[in-house]
Design a protein around this motif. Structure first.
Motif, PDB file in Angstrom:
ATOM      1  N   GLN A 150      13.606  27.700  27.047  1.00  0.00           N
ATOM      2  CA  GLN A 150      12.770  26.599  26.580  1.00  0.00           C
ATOM      3  C   GLN A 150      12.052  25.894  27.719  1.00  0.00           C
ATOM      4  O   GLN A 150      11.374  24.900  27.509  1.00  0.00           O
ATOM      5  CB  GLN A 150      13.651  25.574  25.844  1.00  0.00           C
ATOM      6  CG  GLN A 150      14.312  26.110  24.580  1.00  0.00           C
ATOM      7  CD  GLN A 150      13.314  26.416  23.496  1.00  0.00           C
ATOM      8  OE1 GLN A 150      12.204  25.915  23.526  1.00  0.00           O
ATOM      9  NE2 GLN A 150      13.685  27.264  22.556  1.00  0.00           N
TER      10      GLN A 150
ATOM     11  N   THR B 156       8.562  23.562  27.915  1.00  0.00           N
ATOM     12  CA  THR B 156       8.241  22.895  26.655  1.00  0.00           C
ATOM     13  C   THR B 156       9.042  21.611  26.469  1.00  0.00           C
ATOM     14  O   THR B 156       8.754  20.837  25.582  1.00  0.00           O
ATOM     15  CB  THR B 156       8.534  23.828  25.469  1.00  0.00           C
ATOM     16  OG1 THR B 156       9.939  24.103  25.454  1.00  0.00           O
ATOM     17  CG2 THR B 156       7.762  25.119  25.590  1.00  0.00           C
ATOM     18  N   ALA B 157      10.073  21.424  27.295  1.00  0.00           N
ATOM     19  CA  ALA B 157      10.948  20.245  27.206  1.00  0.00           C
ATOM     20  C   ALA B 157      11.642  20.161  25.861  1.00  0.00           C
ATOM     21  O   ALA B 157      12.090  19.109  25.458  1.00  0.00           O
ATOM     22  CB  ALA B 157      10.158  18.965  27.466  1.00  0.00           C
ATOM     23  N   ALA B 158      11.690  21.284  25.118  1.00  0.00           N
ATOM     24  CA  ALA B 158      12.408  21.315  23.847  1.00  0.00           C
ATOM     25  C   ALA B 158      13.889  21.571  24.114  1.00  0.00           C
ATOM     26  O   ALA B 158      14.255  22.173  25.115  1.00  0.00           O
ATOM     27  CB  ALA B 158      11.831  22.384  22.934  1.00  0.00           C
ATOM     28  N   VAL B 159      14.745  21.117  23.195  1.00  0.00           N
ATOM     29  CA  VAL B 159      16.185  21.277  23.341  1.00  0.00           C
ATOM     30  C   VAL B 159      16.681  22.161  22.208  1.00  0.00           C
ATOM     31  O   VAL B 159      16.440  21.883  21.036  1.00  0.00           O
ATOM     32  CB  VAL B 159      16.911  19.915  23.304  1.00  0.00           C
ATOM     33  CG1 VAL B 159      18.414  20.102  23.409  1.00  0.00           C
ATOM     34  CG2 VAL B 159      16.413  19.025  24.439  1.00  0.00           C
ATOM     35  N   SER B 160      17.378  23.229  22.558  1.00  0.00           N
ATOM     36  CA  SER B 160      17.881  24.161  21.569  1.00  0.00           C
ATOM     37  C   SER B 160      19.137  23.617  20.907  1.00  0.00           C
ATOM     38  O   SER B 160      19.888  22.845  21.505  1.00  0.00           O
ATOM     39  CB  SER B 160      18.181  25.514  22.231  1.00  0.00           C
ATOM     40  OG  SER B 160      18.919  26.345  21.357  1.00  0.00           O
TER      41      SER B 160
ATOM     42  N   ASP C 132      22.222  24.282  22.898  1.00  0.00           N
ATOM     43  CA  ASP C 132      22.455  23.561  24.142  1.00  0.00           C
ATOM     44  C   ASP C 132      23.302  22.307  23.926  1.00  0.00           C
ATOM     45  O   ASP C 132      24.084  21.933  24.797  1.00  0.00           O
ATOM     46  CB  ASP C 132      21.121  23.168  24.784  1.00  0.00           C
ATOM     47  CG  ASP C 132      20.332  24.387  25.238  1.00  0.00           C
ATOM     48  OD1 ASP C 132      20.973  25.425  25.475  1.00  0.00           O
ATOM     49  OD2 ASP C 132      19.102  24.298  25.353  1.00  0.00           O
TER      50      ASP C 132
ATOM     51  N   ASN D 254      10.817  18.947  32.719  1.00  0.00           N
ATOM     52  CA  ASN D 254       9.534  19.199  32.070  1.00  0.00           C
ATOM     53  C   ASN D 254       8.662  19.997  33.040  1.00  0.00           C
ATOM     54  O   ASN D 254       7.883  19.439  33.814  1.00  0.00           O
ATOM     55  CB  ASN D 254       8.862  17.871  31.692  1.00  0.00           C
ATOM     56  CG  ASN D 254       7.583  18.095  30.900  1.00  0.00           C
ATOM     57  OD1 ASN D 254       7.347  19.183  30.375  1.00  0.00           O
ATOM     58  ND2 ASN D 254       6.753  17.064  30.827  1.00  0.00           N
TER      59      ASN D 254
ATOM     60  N   VAL E 188      14.795  13.381  26.326  1.00  0.00           N
ATOM     61  CA  VAL E 188      14.445  13.952  25.029  1.00  0.00           C
ATOM     62  C   VAL E 188      15.521  13.565  24.031  1.00  0.00           C
ATOM     63  O   VAL E 188      16.722  13.602  24.343  1.00  0.00           O
ATOM     64  CB  VAL E 188      14.314  15.485  25.116  1.00  0.00           C
ATOM     65  CG1 VAL E 188      14.018  16.072  23.740  1.00  0.00           C
ATOM     66  CG2 VAL E 188      13.226  15.871  26.104  1.00  0.00           C
TER      67      VAL E 188
ATOM     68  N   LYS F 105      17.537  14.337  20.603  1.00  0.00           N
ATOM     69  CA  LYS F 105      17.921  15.481  19.774  1.00  0.00           C
ATOM     70  C   LYS F 105      18.828  14.993  18.652  1.00  0.00           C
ATOM     71  O   LYS F 105      19.858  14.366  18.892  1.00  0.00           O
ATOM     72  CB  LYS F 105      18.654  16.523  20.632  1.00  0.00           C
ATOM     73  CG  LYS F 105      19.234  17.692  19.856  1.00  0.00           C
ATOM     74  CD  LYS F 105      18.143  18.577  19.269  1.00  0.00           C
ATOM     75  CE  LYS F 105      18.759  19.801  18.591  1.00  0.00           C
ATOM     76  NZ  LYS F 105      17.714  20.662  17.972  1.00  0.00           N
TER      77      LYS F 105
END
Length: 616
Positions: free
Chosen positions: A152, A155-159, A162, A262, A280, A282
């Protein structure tokens, strides 16, 4: 993964001993030689094994060779010295200590014990504690050359792999009233900054009791689905199902704030130098869980009142030889594990000539742990014999459902024989008691008035009173008043001799006094004590009004007796609903004060309506 140092030594006061799956406080003067290591490590990962003692004269430190069967010695020992300063009651003291540090790595996964090390201090040899280390397998994501966090990047997205939260249920198939543990656990491989607005299920259909936690959540390394996470327990609750069938526990929700990198697609020297990160949010949601609640099997003993678990019972009495009007106390203790805090008070069948008081229940020795509710419940009964004679108090039977054997078991207390002698003033005459304030009967003395002596002087009265109309009217009025007072006096004597009638007439006053105490507890927000006092007021009122001993009161015979007195079904149902609400609210999670206010006013209104219906 970096391993943090977990041991802080304060010599002379407390040594935090990390090992055997947890930290144990040990006095330094008793065990001055302490070993420490991480609770969990990964195969092939380096970790520190440290031994600390409160002396700088220790020599010949030796490790047990058996440690090399499961671990590799990579380096050490390295020596470091330190000191600590302690201030107690304004007095300071300092202590010196030495720490030896080894570097090891685990050869294989599993759970292993590190045998005690030994050291000589002077002419004495000391041994350290045994350490337990859980060795986890390597992270599969790391072995595959990357994980969700790396995929990821940019994209600074969190799975969801994770960081996530689990609802762990110890048993998904239980009996009614059988306790089981629900654990909410947080897993992460990211830098967690905070957990906001956690919302847990309402646990509808269960009675919930939170596990007592004396310290904040501790992070531990744990392998789950092939990945190694830092895991911590957020909340633990013991649940007791109140009905059979399929009951679903809803989801728990929380917002996790994590710090992630990021990364831009094109990077320059300045971006690499400053390494921009951002926070971020979540959302974490646990899937709902369905519990299969089995009904209790048929064949319930007569003394069974809903106890589920494993229990023992004992009893004591303060004396077996006494005089009339003296109190006896029987103490009943129930020990075990299960829904012990929710148990109904066992009934002791005292003789009919005994005045019985409400039992006093002590739940202070019951603890809520991960294994359920366990401890001792003490019930203290007090009664007063009003006549002389020989009496027998039969054994108390207590039945429970044993979940291990899947069967009902009945245990009983001792039988007691009482020898009651005549009290002061004789024990043959009945004694009328004031059930409102429990004052004893008092005997009133009579004064003797002497005749005045001396010479009499007579005075002639010109008005003739003897034989006049006013003279006749006075005597006639005196005679009428005497007759009225005599009738009223005889009626009061008859009524006072009727103990049941005395209790019935003073039932409302007794209930009002207890409700005043409940109102005070309501204002002080003491919910559990408030509900107990309301229950005492209701059961005491019904006992006095219906002339039923408290030990014989049940919801079934109350409903039948109220119908005989012409009480409507709606008013009877209102009384029983208030009693049920109080019984459940005493052990359910604390509610809002408005609910207690409504219950208080409903109770006052119900007793008032009952007084208007049953008039004696």
């Amino acid at each position: 993964m970096a391993i943090k140092k977990l041991v802080y030594l304060i010599i002379g006061v407390t040594v935090m001993l990390v090992g055997s799956g947890g930290g144990v406080p040990v006095h330094a003067q008793n065990i001055p030689f302490v070993g420490s290591a991480p609770k969990a490590v990964i195969v092939g990962q380096q970790f520190q094994l440290q031994y600390t003692f409160n002396s700088q004269k220790g020599t010949d430190l030796r490790l047990d060779p058996a440690i090399l069967e499961n671990f590799n010695n990579l380096a050490g020992p390295s020596l470091s010295k330190g000191s600590s300063v302690q201030i107690v009651n304004g007095k300071s003291s300092s202590f010196e200590y030495i720490t030896y540090t080894y570097v090891f790595s685990a050869k294989k996964e599993g759970e292993f014990n590190i045998p005690p090390a030994s050291i000589k201090i002077g002419n004495s040899e000391y041994k350290s504690n045994v350490l337990t280390i859980k060795v986890l397998p390597p992270d599969k994501a790391a072995q595959q050359g990357g994980g969700a966090a790396q995929q990821q990047a940019g994209t600074a997205a969190v799975s969801g792999d994770d960081i996530f939260m689990r609802m762990i249920v110890s048993n998904r198939s239980v009996y009614e009233q059988e306790g089981f543990l629900v654990t909410f656990k947080l897993y992460t491989v990211l830098n967690l900054q905070g957990l906001n607005n956690p919302k847990f299920p309402e646990f509808e259909g269960f009675l919930a009791q939170d596990v007592e936690r004396k310290e904040e959540a501790q992070w531990e390394l744990e392998n789950y689905n092939g990945r190694n996470y830092q895991a911590a327990i957020v909340k633990q609750t013991v649940l007791y199902p109140q009905r059979s069938g399929q009951i679903t526990i809803g989801s728990a929700k929380a917002e996790a704030i994590v710090r992630v990198r990021n990364q831009a697609r094109t990077r320059n020297f300045f971006e690499d130098f400053f390494d921009q990160n951002q926070s971020v949010a979540k959302e974490l949601v646990t899937p709902p869980v369905t519990i299969d609640v089995k009904p209790l099997p048929p064949g319930k003993p007569a003394s069974f009142s809903g106890a589920v678990g494993s229990f023992t019972m004992g009893s004591t009495i303060n004396k077996t030889s006494l005089k009339a009007n003296e109190a006896i106390t029987i103490k009943l203790t129930v020990k075990g594990n299960g829904n012990i805090k929710l148990l109904k008070t066992p009934e002791i069948k005292f003789p009919n000539d005994f005045e019985i008081y409400d039992p006093k229940v002590d739940n202070s020795n019951i603890k809520i742990t991960t294994s359920g509710s366990s401890g001792t419940k003490t019930i203290e009964y007090m009664a007063i014999p009003r006549y002389a004679g020989d009496f027998e108090i039969p054994a108390v039977e207590f039945s429970f459902f044993d979940t291990k054997s899947g069967s009902y078991k009945t245990i009983s207390s001792d039988t007691y024989s009482l020898q009651v002698e005549k009290g002061e003033g004789g024990g043959d005459a009945p004694v009328v008691s004031n059930y409102t304030n429990r004052q004893s009967v008092q005997s009133l003395g009579k004064d003797i008035r002497y005749i005045k002596t001396g010479t009499a002087h007579f005075k002639v009265n010109k008005d003739i009173f003897f034989g006049s109309l006013f003279y006749v009217m006075v005597y006639l009025m005196i005679a009428i008043l005497f007759a009225v007072f005599f009738i009223i006096y005889r009626k009061q004597v008859k009524e006072n001799a009727n103990i049941a009638l005395v209790r019935t007439r003073k039932a409302n006053k007794t209930a009002v006094r207890r409700l005043r105490q409940a109102e005070r507890l309501l204002k002080e927000s003491k919910s559990e004590a408030f509900y107990e006092e309301v229950l005492r007021a209701l059961w005491g009122y019904l006992s006095d009004k219906l002339n039923i001993p408290p030990s014989s009161l049940t919801k079934d015979n109350v409903a039948i007796e109220l119908t005989k007195y012409g009480v409507s079904d709606e008013l009877s149902a209102e009384f029983l609903d208030i009693i049920n609400t109080c019984e459940f609210a005493r052990y359910a999670p604390s509610g809002v004060s408005s609910g207690m206010d409504n219950l208080f006013y409903e109770t006052v209104s119900a007793i008032g309506n009952m007084e208007n219906t049953i008039k004696k």
